[in-house]
Design a protein around this motif. Structure first.
Motif, PDB file in Angstrom:
ATOM      1  N   ARG A  12       0.819  -1.214   0.000  1.00 52.37           N
ATOM      2  CA  ARG A  12       0.000   0.000   0.000  1.00 52.37           C
ATOM      3  C   ARG A  12       0.852   1.263   0.000  1.00 52.37           C
ATOM      4  N   ALA A  13       2.143   1.119   0.259  1.00 55.52           N
ATOM      5  CA  ALA A  13       3.027   2.277   0.367  1.00 55.52           C
ATOM      6  C   ALA A  13       4.050   2.284  -0.767  1.00 55.52           C
ATOM      7  N   TYR A  14       4.663   3.439  -0.960  1.00 55.58           N
ATOM      8  CA  TYR A  14       5.654   3.610  -2.027  1.00 55.58           C
ATOM      9  C   TYR A  14       6.984   4.098  -1.456  1.00 55.58           C
ATOM     10  N   ASP A  15       8.059   3.671  -2.112  1.00 57.07           N
ATOM     11  CA  ASP A  15       9.381   4.246  -1.879  1.00 57.07           C
ATOM     12  C   ASP A  15       9.632   5.295  -2.953  1.00 57.07           C
ATOM     13  N   VAL A  16      10.121   6.454  -2.543  1.00 54.17           N
ATOM     14  CA  VAL A  16      10.431   7.530  -3.481  1.00 54.17           C
ATOM     15  C   VAL A  16      11.945   7.621  -3.627  1.00 54.17           C
ATOM     16  N   THR A  17      12.405   7.709  -4.865  1.00 54.24           N
ATOM     17  CA  THR A  17      13.843   7.835  -5.133  1.00 54.24           C
ATOM     18  C   THR A  17      14.073   8.893  -6.205  1.00 54.24           C
ATOM     19  N   LEU A  18      15.289   9.377  -6.272  1.00 55.20           N
ATOM     20  CA  LEU A  18      15.684  10.296  -7.335  1.00 55.20           C
ATOM     21  C   LEU A  18      15.941   9.529  -8.624  1.00 55.20           C
ATOM     22  N   THR A  19      15.590  10.118  -9.741  1.00 54.70           N
ATOM     23  CA  THR A  19      15.986   9.578 -11.032  1.00 54.70           C
ATOM     24  C   THR A  19      17.339  10.169 -11.414  1.00 54.70           C
ATOM     25  N   THR A  20      17.888   9.724 -12.512  1.00 54.36           N
ATOM     26  CA  THR A  20      19.152  10.296 -12.995  1.00 54.36           C
ATOM     27  C   THR A  20      18.988  11.790 -13.244  1.00 54.36           C
ATOM     28  N   ALA A  21      17.871  12.168 -13.865  1.00 54.45           N
ATOM     29  CA  ALA A  21      17.597  13.592 -14.114  1.00 54.45           C
ATOM     30  C   ALA A  21      17.432  14.340 -12.790  1.00 54.45           C
ATOM     31  N   GLY A  22      16.825  13.676 -11.805  1.00 51.72           N
ATOM     32  CA  GLY A  22      16.635  14.306 -10.500  1.00 51.72           C
ATOM     33  C   GLY A  22      17.954  14.581  -9.807  1.00 51.72           C
ATOM     34  N   ARG A  23      18.904  13.632  -9.915  1.00 46.54           N
ATOM     35  CA  ARG A  23      20.214  13.843  -9.296  1.00 46.54           C
ATOM     36  C   ARG A  23      20.956  14.990  -9.980  1.00 46.54           C
ATOM     37  N   SER A  24      20.803  15.080 -11.283  1.00 44.25           N
ATOM     38  CA  SER A  24      21.445  16.168 -12.013  1.00 44.25           C
ATOM     39  C   SER A  24      20.847  17.514 -11.606  1.00 44.25           C
ATOM     40  N   SER A  25      19.527  17.557 -11.488  1.00 40.40           N
ATOM     41  CA  SER A  25      18.865  18.796 -11.064  1.00 40.40           C
ATOM     42  C   SER A  25      19.259  19.153  -9.642  1.00 40.40           C
ATOM     43  N   LEU A  26      19.386  18.141  -8.780  1.00 42.03           N
ATOM     44  CA  LEU A  26      19.767  18.395  -7.401  1.00 42.03           C
ATOM     45  C   LEU A  26      21.160  19.008  -7.334  1.00 42.03           C
ATOM     46  N   GLN A  27      22.098  18.485  -8.096  1.00 41.00           N
ATOM     47  CA  GLN A  27      23.458  19.018  -8.075  1.00 41.00           C
ATOM     48  C   GLN A  27      23.471  20.483  -8.518  1.00 41.00           C
ATOM     49  N   ALA A  28      22.709  20.789  -9.573  1.00 40.08           N
ATOM     50  CA  ALA A  28      22.648  22.177 -10.046  1.00 40.08           C
ATOM     51  C   ALA A  28      21.962  23.070  -9.018  1.00 40.08           C
ATOM     52  N   ALA A  29      20.903  22.551  -8.384  1.00 35.03           N
ATOM     53  CA  ALA A  29      20.177  23.331  -7.375  1.00 35.03           C
ATOM     54  C   ALA A  29      21.044  23.565  -6.146  1.00 35.03           C
ATOM     55  N   GLN A  30      21.866  22.584  -5.781  1.00 34.77           N
ATOM     56  CA  GLN A  30      22.760  22.754  -4.638  1.00 34.77           C
ATOM     57  C   GLN A  30      23.753  23.879  -4.885  1.00 34.77           C
ATOM     58  N   ARG A  31      24.223  23.989  -6.114  1.00 36.91           N
ATOM     59  CA  ARG A  31      25.146  25.083  -6.437  1.00 36.91           C
ATOM     60  C   ARG A  31      24.445  26.433  -6.274  1.00 36.91           C
ATOM     61  N   ALA A  32      23.187  26.489  -6.722  1.00 35.50           N
ATOM     62  CA  ALA A  32      22.421  27.728  -6.566  1.00 35.50           C
ATOM     63  C   ALA A  32      22.176  28.035  -5.089  1.00 35.50           C
ATOM     64  N   ALA A  33      21.874  26.993  -4.306  1.00 32.17           N
ATOM     65  CA  ALA A  33      21.620  27.184  -2.874  1.00 32.17           C
ATOM     66  C   ALA A  33      22.880  27.646  -2.152  1.00 32.17           C
ATOM     67  N   VAL A  34      24.011  27.110  -2.547  1.00 32.21           N
ATOM     68  CA  VAL A  34      25.288  27.529  -1.947  1.00 32.21           C
ATOM     69  C   VAL A  34      25.540  29.007  -2.250  1.00 32.21           C
TER      70      VAL A  34
END
Length: 308
Positions: free
Chosen positions: A236-258
């Motif tokens: 009944r429940a789901y596991d949520v994970t990052l996709t390859t595109a999600g990891r790429s977006s996260l890395q770019a977003a981390q640079r912006a956050a820094v």
């Protein structure tokens, strides 16, 4: 709105994230202490009490409230008999807002209620820490129009709200090229630390309601940045994970956050930013610690004990 949960170590290093959590907490406390009014009403009426009759556009600039919401807010106050519209003597094509006698009496009651909210919000801090928190928040808001409302600049909740608004605007600008909202960065960053995990776990960590988290995950999944897979242990429940595109977006977003965090440090200095984050962490301790656990009161090299 808030749900207990220990924050992602990644996010806890960003002053903007802690300010958002503090803003949610301060808003909740204020609503509980003044159920018949809204903090925005207090801010608008206080401006009129301090500045006299002023234009609606000036009030909009001072409060940071968007224009459409300001129109609704003024309509509510006028209906209540607390604010009156009158022709602006400096520009007959526009209107000035004036606090009525009834509005002045109600404002005094509201400030009494806000006194209780302030005491509840900062009860875990010593008087010296409350002073330092407000000092650093005012430094962060240097030259912001919010500081022109003198009687509100001694309220931690007011300063937290406007500091949150300032850093949210910086983050929106920094993430614009990625078409990401700061809250979506928060989801991706937390997944980067916690995946795979459930939506309810994400909601607890980020201090949002499960329905709100469902909407965030739906939007990110539609963009191909996260994926959901049924849990083997509970169909009944789901596991949520990052996709390859999600990891790429996260890395770019981390640079912006820094970069945004760098703007904070440039304004406060490293020690000032560390102190602000330490005080915000202490303010949020009960919200950030999961039930039955004690959240460590340390932030990226900041001392865990109060400096004396």
């Amino acid at each position: 709105m808030t749900t207990s949960g220990s924050p992602s170590p990644e996010l806890s290093q960003f002053t903007g994230y802690l300010l958002r959590r503090a803003f949610v907490k301060a808003t909740g406390v204020a609503k509980a202490c003044m159920p018949d009014a809204h903090v925005r009403q207090v801010a608008l009426m206080t401006i009129l009490a301090e500045h006299g009759a002023v234009s609606q556009s000036k009030v909009t600039d001072l409060t940071g409230v968007n224009r459409s919401l300001m129109v609704k807010l003024v309509d509510e106050l006028e209906t209540a008999g607390w604010v009156a519209r009158e022709r602006n003597p400096e520009d007959r094509r526009s209107y000035a807002l004036r606090l009525t006698a009834a509005g002045s009496r109600s404002l005094q009651e509201m400030h009494t209620e806000l006194d209780r909210a302030e005491a509840e919000l900062t009860q875990v801090l010593t008087p010296a820490e409350v002073h330092r928190l407000k000092l650093q928040l005012r430094r962060l808001l240097a030259e912001d129009s919010a500081l022109s409302v003198q009687s509100l600049t001694e309220r931690s909740g007011y300063l937290i709200a406007h500091a949150h608004r300032l850093l949210r605007d910086w983050a929106l600008t920094g993430l614009d090229h990625l078409a990401l909202h700061p809250r979506e960065f928060g989801v991706l960053a937390t997944l980067g630390q916690e995946e795979p995990c459930s939506q309810s776990h994400l909601a607890a960590l980020l201090g949002v309601s499960p329905p709100a988290m469902l909407g965030f995950v739906d939007a990110l999944e539609e963009r191909g940045l996260v994926s959901r897979v049924r849990k083997a242990s509970d169909r009944r429940a789901y596991d949520v994970t990052l996709t390859t595109a999600g990891r790429s977006s996260l890395q770019a977003a981390q640079r912006a956050a820094v970069h945004v965090q760098g703007r904070v440090v440039a304004r406060l200095g490293e020690r000032g930013d560390l102190e602000l984050r330490r005080l915000l962490m202490k303010l949020l301790a009960s919200d950030l610690a999961p039930p039955g656990h004690r959240h460590p009161m340390t932030v990226a090299g900041a001392p865990s004990a109060d400096p004396r």
